[in-house]
Motif scaffolding. Structure first.
Motif, PDB file in Angstrom:
ATOM      1  N   MET A 102       0.762  13.728  68.789  1.00 57.73           N
ATOM      2  CA  MET A 102       0.655  14.569  69.425  1.00 57.73           C
ATOM      3  C   MET A 102      -0.395  15.342  69.318  1.00 57.73           C
ATOM      4  O   MET A 102      -1.481  15.935  69.128  1.00 57.73           O
ATOM      5  N   ASN A 103      -0.961  16.356  71.056  1.00 57.27           N
ATOM      6  CA  ASN A 103      -2.276  16.932  70.743  1.00 57.27           C
ATOM      7  C   ASN A 103      -1.976  18.234  70.676  1.00 57.27           C
ATOM      8  O   ASN A 103      -0.672  18.507  70.829  1.00 57.27           O
ATOM      9  N   LEU A 104      -2.931  18.375  69.956  1.00 57.48           N
ATOM     10  CA  LEU A 104      -3.005  19.652  69.075  1.00 57.48           C
ATOM     11  C   LEU A 104      -3.533  20.490  69.401  1.00 57.48           C
ATOM     12  O   LEU A 104      -4.654  20.072  69.358  1.00 57.48           O
ATOM     13  N   SER A 105      -3.552  22.292  69.522  1.00 56.55           N
ATOM     14  CA  SER A 105      -5.506  22.541  69.814  1.00 56.55           C
ATOM     15  C   SER A 105      -5.563  22.992  68.483  1.00 56.55           C
ATOM     16  O   SER A 105      -4.697  22.684  67.621  1.00 56.55           O
ATOM     17  N   GLN A 106      -7.110  22.860  67.987  1.00 60.68           N
ATOM     18  CA  GLN A 106      -7.827  23.254  66.770  1.00 60.68           C
ATOM     19  C   GLN A 106      -6.966  24.397  66.163  1.00 60.68           C
ATOM     20  O   GLN A 106      -6.468  24.003  64.626  1.00 60.68           O
ATOM     21  N   ASN A 107      -5.910  25.187  66.476  1.00 61.93           N
ATOM     22  CA  ASN A 107      -5.345  26.784  65.749  1.00 61.93           C
ATOM     23  C   ASN A 107      -4.822  26.213  65.313  1.00 61.93           C
ATOM     24  O   ASN A 107      -4.423  25.953  64.280  1.00 61.93           O
ATOM     25  N   ASN A 166      -3.740  14.517  67.313  1.00 60.69           N
ATOM     26  CA  ASN A 166      -5.129  14.591  67.530  1.00 60.69           C
ATOM     27  C   ASN A 166      -5.100  16.026  68.123  1.00 60.69           C
ATOM     28  O   ASN A 166      -4.626  17.236  68.624  1.00 60.69           O
ATOM     29  N   LEU A 167      -6.815  16.367  67.119  1.00 60.76           N
ATOM     30  CA  LEU A 167      -7.520  18.036  67.575  1.00 60.76           C
ATOM     31  C   LEU A 167      -7.361  17.524  68.790  1.00 60.76           C
ATOM     32  O   LEU A 167      -9.188  16.836  69.202  1.00 60.76           O
ATOM     33  N   TYR A 186      -4.133  13.463  60.657  1.00 65.26           N
ATOM     34  CA  TYR A 186      -4.465  14.592  61.313  1.00 65.26           C
ATOM     35  C   TYR A 186      -5.975  14.303  61.967  1.00 65.26           C
ATOM     36  O   TYR A 186      -6.715  14.061  60.787  1.00 65.26           O
ATOM     37  N   VAL A 187      -5.002  13.702  62.433  1.00 64.81           N
ATOM     38  CA  VAL A 187      -6.714  12.888  63.717  1.00 64.81           C
ATOM     39  C   VAL A 187      -8.137  13.515  64.833  1.00 64.81           C
ATOM     40  O   VAL A 187      -7.251  14.087  65.748  1.00 64.81           O
ATOM     41  N   TYR A 188      -9.131  13.585  64.857  1.00 64.19           N
ATOM     42  CA  TYR A 188     -10.388  13.669  65.048  1.00 64.19           C
ATOM     43  C   TYR A 188     -11.620  12.886  65.324  1.00 64.19           C
ATOM     44  O   TYR A 188     -11.513  12.288  64.855  1.00 64.19           O
ATOM     45  N   ALA A 199      -7.380  10.472  70.570  1.00 61.83           N
ATOM     46  CA  ALA A 199      -6.195  10.183  70.766  1.00 61.83           C
ATOM     47  C   ALA A 199      -6.143   8.751  71.235  1.00 61.83           C
ATOM     48  O   ALA A 199      -4.725   8.130  70.858  1.00 61.83           O
ATOM     49  N   ASN A 200      -6.474   7.840  71.279  1.00 62.61           N
ATOM     50  CA  ASN A 200      -6.546   6.375  71.268  1.00 62.61           C
ATOM     51  C   ASN A 200      -6.387   5.879  69.964  1.00 62.61           C
ATOM     52  O   ASN A 200      -4.951   5.570  69.902  1.00 62.61           O
ATOM     53  N   ALA A 201      -6.546   6.753  68.899  1.00 62.68           N
ATOM     54  CA  ALA A 201      -6.413   5.954  67.836  1.00 62.68           C
ATOM     55  C   ALA A 201      -5.355   6.475  67.175  1.00 62.68           C
ATOM     56  O   ALA A 201      -3.971   5.897  66.414  1.00 62.68           O
ATOM     57  N   CYS A 202      -4.971   7.938  68.004  1.00 67.89           N
ATOM     58  CA  CYS A 202      -3.558   8.369  67.433  1.00 67.89           C
ATOM     59  C   CYS A 202      -2.159   7.392  68.215  1.00 67.89           C
ATOM     60  O   CYS A 202      -1.368   6.818  67.384  1.00 67.89           O
ATOM     61  N   GLY A 203      -2.897   6.951  69.436  1.00 63.61           N
ATOM     62  CA  GLY A 203      -2.136   6.223  70.031  1.00 63.61           C
ATOM     63  C   GLY A 203      -1.593   5.025  69.591  1.00 63.61           C
ATOM     64  O   GLY A 203      -0.419   3.810  69.392  1.00 63.61           O
ATOM     65  N   VAL A 204      -2.896   4.148  68.397  1.00 63.96           N
ATOM     66  CA  VAL A 204      -2.887   2.838  67.796  1.00 63.96           C
ATOM     67  C   VAL A 204      -2.043   3.009  66.940  1.00 63.96           C
ATOM     68  O   VAL A 204      -1.363   1.602  66.637  1.00 63.96           O
ATOM     69  N   MET A 205      -2.022   4.167  66.363  1.00 64.07           N
ATOM     70  CA  MET A 205      -1.111   4.182  64.963  1.00 64.07           C
ATOM     71  C   MET A 205       0.581   4.786  65.072  1.00 64.07           C
ATOM     72  O   MET A 205       1.240   3.696  64.473  1.00 64.07           O
TER      73      MET A 205
END
Length: 101
Positions: A1-6, A88-89, A62-64, A72-78
Motif C-alpha cells: 500500500m502506498n502512503l504519503s509521508q505523513n 510503501n513511502l 514500512y518500506v522505503y 514499491a517493488n520490494a512491497c510487491g515481492v514481499m
C-alpha cells in the motif's frame, strides 16, 4: 500500500507491530537513514529475497528507498512471499522531512 509521508510516519508511530525496512544500497544508507530502519538492499536480487524471507511475516513493514520505486517493488515481492502488511513511502528518502540518523 502506498502512503504519503505523513500517513506513513504517523501510522508507523502508532503501530506496536511495526518494522522500518530500508531497501537502498549501503552507500545510500551511509548518507543517512530513518532511525531504527533495517537495511536490506533490493539490488542484491536473490540475496534480498533470502534475507527478507528470514523476517517475521506477522510484523507490519514500512518500506522505503530513495524515491519510492524500489520500495514499491520490494512491497510487491514481499506480498508474493506472504507478507500481508507492507507500506510503501511515496517519494522515498529524498523527500523525507522526518527524523534521520
Amino acid at each position: 500500500m502506498n502512503l504519503s509521508q505523513n500517513e506513513w510516519w504517523s501510522q508507523y508511530l502508532g503501530d506496536a507491530n511495526a518494522v522500518i525496512l530500508d531497501v537502498r544500497t549501503e552507500d545510500e544508507v551511509a548518507n543517512g537513514k530513518i532511525p531504527g530502519a533495517i537495511n536490506i538492499d533490493i539490488y542484491k536480487g536473490q540475496g534480498f529475497v533470502y534475507q527478507v524471507d528470514e523476517l517475521d511475516k506477522t510484523k507490519n513493514y514500512y518500506v522505503y528507498c530513495a524515491a519510492g520505486v524500489r520500495s514499491a517493488n520490494a512491497c510487491g515481492v514481499m506480498q508474493q512471499m506472504g507478507f500481508e502488511k507492507t507500506y510503501n513511502l511515496v517519494g522515498g528518502f529524498s523527500n523525507w522531512e522526518g527524523p534521520t540518523e
